[in-house]
Scaffold this motif. Structure first.
Motif, PDB file in Angstrom:
ATOM      1  N   PHE A  65      -0.098   8.521   1.820  1.00  0.00           N
ATOM      2  CA  PHE A  65      -0.470   7.349   1.022  1.00  0.00           C
ATOM      3  C   PHE A  65      -1.851   6.809   1.390  1.00  0.00           C
ATOM      4  CE2 PHE A  65       4.191   7.154   0.328  1.00  0.00           C
ATOM      5  CZ  PHE A  65       4.170   7.143  -1.060  1.00  0.00           C
ATOM      6  N   GLU A  75      -3.992   7.555  -6.165  1.00  0.00           N
ATOM      7  CA  GLU A  75      -3.847   6.126  -6.421  1.00  0.00           C
ATOM      8  C   GLU A  75      -3.273   5.456  -5.177  1.00  0.00           C
ATOM      9  OE1 GLU A  75      -1.699   5.174  -9.937  1.00  0.00           O
ATOM     10  OE2 GLU A  75      -2.821   6.557 -11.213  1.00  0.00           O
ATOM     11  N   LYS A  76      -3.977   4.469  -4.653  1.00  0.00           N
ATOM     12  CA  LYS A  76      -3.534   3.794  -3.436  1.00  0.00           C
ATOM     13  C   LYS A  76      -2.422   2.793  -3.751  1.00  0.00           C
ATOM     14  CE  LYS A  76      -6.486   6.142  -1.202  1.00  0.00           C
ATOM     15  NZ  LYS A  76      -6.007   7.348  -0.490  1.00  0.00           N
ATOM     16  N   ASN A  77      -1.384   2.855  -2.949  1.00  0.00           N
ATOM     17  CA  ASN A  77      -0.233   1.976  -3.093  1.00  0.00           C
ATOM     18  C   ASN A  77      -0.135   1.116  -1.835  1.00  0.00           C
ATOM     19  OD1 ASN A  77       2.393   0.832  -3.073  1.00  0.00           O
ATOM     20  ND2 ASN A  77       3.185   2.475  -4.376  1.00  0.00           N
ATOM     21  N   ALA A 106       3.329   0.838  -0.129  1.00  0.00           N
ATOM     22  CA  ALA A 106       3.773   2.040   0.575  1.00  0.00           C
ATOM     23  C   ALA A 106       3.002   2.218   1.879  1.00  0.00           C
ATOM     24  CB  ALA A 106       3.592   3.273  -0.310  1.00  0.00           C
TER      25      ALA A 106
END
Length: 228
Positions: free
Chosen positions: A120, A126-128, A131
């Motif tokens: 992650f 895509e950065k979460n 998470a």
């Protein structure tokens, strides 16, 4: 010259478990490099050895056995080649089950948490943030548990290792992930017991050598140096 023990590995924490243990056991073995960037592990030639398509994988032609799953591989090598139990404990003993407990803790806890954190933080397009934070917190929780394992083993055996009185599979499965904590932004200085343990384990030259197989990694050099 082909050797009967073949280690299918890449430069990954799980693969280092196998290369380190083979070096400690002083076994002659053939390295079969697996290029993950080329998806070698999903090719038919590899899937014949390990249907799960993961490294590390072991093929011991001496006993006609093919194994995936790092924990299973190390237990097999210990039972087959560590007859003097220098790096393991005899099945049925208390130390054996404490070793298994600590090893399973890594396989089911620290390994997946570190892997997900790196995914992650560095790999996912895509950065979460949720998470990233979740696995960051989980790694710190797991290291707190590891500190307690070390404390209790010290009290019972006056030992600097994770299980019993000497270096074992319990230590081998964990050490490959320790340098990656820097990548996960988890300062090892916050966990002095784990830091002291890691420095102690890395005094073994076979373990240092295992980190260079199948190839030397600049990332590992940098992060291992930070533990010295």
């Amino acid at each position: 010259m082909s050797l009967p023990i073949k280690a299918f590995i890449a430069s990954t924490p799980n693969s280092y478990k196998l290369s380190i243990f083979l070096e400690l056991l002083k076994l002659k073995y053939e390295v079969v490099p697996v290029d993950l960037s080329k998806n070698d592990q999903k090719q038919p030639w590899f899937l014949k050895v390990n249907p799960n398509g993961k490294v590390p994988t072991l093929h011991d032609e001496t006993n006609d056995i093919k194994l995936g799953e790092s924990g299973a591989i190390l237990l097999y090598l210990a039972d087959t080649y560590d007859k003097e139990r220098k790096y393991s404990y005899a099945p049925g003993t208390k130390e054996y089950y404490k070793m298994i407990e600590a090893a399973f803790f890594q396989v089911g806890g620290i390994g997946p948490a570190v892997g997900q954190s790196i995914h992650f933080k560095l790999i996912a397009q895509e950065k979460n943030p949720m998470a990233i934070e979740r696995f960051h917190i989980e790694i710190k929780r797991l290291l707190t548990v590891l500190e307690e394992y070390l404390k209790r083993n010290k009290e019972e055996y006056n030992s600097e290792y994770l299980a019993g009185s000497h270096l074992s599979i319990a230590d081998i499965v964990h050490i490959g992930f320790i340098p990656y904590l820097k990548v996960c932004d988890v300062p090892l200085n916050d966990f002095p017991g784990v830091l002291k343990w890691a420095q102690h384990v890395l005094e073994h030259p076979e373990i240092r050598k295992g980190f260079t197989i199948p190839r030397k990694s600049t990332l590992w050099d940098d992060n291992l140096a930070s533990l010295d």
